[in-house]
Design a protein around this motif. Structure first.
Motif, PDB file in Angstrom:
ATOM      1  N   ILE A   1      38.583 -20.880  13.321  1.00  0.00           N
ATOM      2  CA  ILE A   1      39.335 -22.189  13.418  1.00  0.00           C
ATOM      3  C   ILE A   1      39.318 -22.881  14.612  1.00  0.00           C
ATOM      4  O   ILE A   1      39.093 -24.084  14.545  1.00  0.00           O
ATOM      5  CB  ILE A   1      40.799 -21.917  12.695  1.00  0.00           C
TER       6      ILE A   1
ATOM      7  N   LEU B   1      34.649 -26.346   8.389  1.00  0.00           N
ATOM      8  CA  LEU B   1      35.774 -25.138   8.534  1.00  0.00           C
ATOM      9  C   LEU B   1      36.238 -25.078   7.100  1.00  0.00           C
ATOM     10  O   LEU B   1      36.380 -23.763   6.921  1.00  0.00           O
ATOM     11  CB  LEU B   1      36.773 -25.881   9.283  1.00  0.00           C
TER      12      LEU B   1
ATOM     13  N   VAL C   1      46.593 -22.951   7.418  1.00  0.00           N
ATOM     14  CA  VAL C   1      45.652 -22.822   8.330  1.00  0.00           C
ATOM     15  C   VAL C   1      46.241 -22.813   9.765  1.00  0.00           C
ATOM     16  O   VAL C   1      46.011 -22.114  10.585  1.00  0.00           O
ATOM     17  CB  VAL C   1      44.591 -23.924   8.371  1.00  0.00           C
TER      18      VAL C   1
END
Length: 209
Positions: free
Chosen positions: A174, A184, A205
């Protein structure tokens, strides 16, 4: 010995190599960590990024046959004139006992042997440093990045059974892709396919991970 012989080098550069595998033996999986001794002290590490099974001339003739006896198919698979070809992306090297996630200082030579790594060596390589080798995967355009990362995490995450390594790896991915949202999203989607329960347990996330 902590390694299993796969085959021999066909060609190489500082970033990648191709290896030929004898027919009739089990093939390494996509995403397998492999090693190539360069000399008595130096060893290159890489991931299998592609597996090519090309025809050897006879296959084209057999393919248009109405019926092929099972023994003919088996003979062709075992006694092929063309090796099964692997593509490998280099992600680090070792000099003696010291592991580095920098590219190997030189490529291997033609006909050097290539080996698959066992669980102990996978754990040793992936635990060294700060997961710096992931940048080699993310920075290479000519490999299926999302699926390669998912396959690697699936293999390695089962070895680091406590889940901490997997969490750290996803966090590093990430961080490395924070300015590339399209990549991503694709990578996290592939990881979710490989680890549905793990990814479902993360609230977001930016939160759970």
């Amino acid at each position: 010995m902590s390694e299993k012989y796969i085959g021999r080098l066909l060609s190489a550069s500082t970033r990648m190599c191709a290896a030929g595998c004898p027919a009739g033996q089990p093939l390494p999986d996509f995403g397998t960590l492999v090693s190539i001794p360069l000399d008595d002290e130096l060893k290159a590490y890489g991931l299998v990024t592609d597996i090519h099974i090309d025809d050897d001339g006879l296959v084209r003739q057999l393919a248009i046959s109405g019926s092929i006896p099972a023994e003919v198919i088996e003979d062709n698979r075992v006694n092929r004139n063309v090796p099964v070809e692997l593509s490998v992306l280099f992600i680090g090297h070792a000099r003696g006992e010291h592991i580095s996630h920098l590219l190997p200082p030189r490529p291997p030579l033609s006909l050097d042997s290539i080996y698959s790594c066992d669980n102990k060596e996978i754990a040793r390589f992936t635990s060294a440093g700060r997961l710096g080798y992931l940048r080699h995967i993310l920075g290479t355009e000519d490999v299926p990045t999302a699926d390669l990362l998912a396959a690697h995490l699936l293999q390695t995450g089962s070895i680091h059974a406590d889940g901490l390594w997997l969490r750290s790896a996803v966090q590093e991915i990430i961080t490395l892709l924070r300015d590339d949202h399209a990549t991503l999203s694709a990578v996290l989607g592939a990881i979710a396919d490989a680890f549905p329960e793990f990814m479902a347990s993360q609230t977001a996330v930016g939160g759970g991970l």
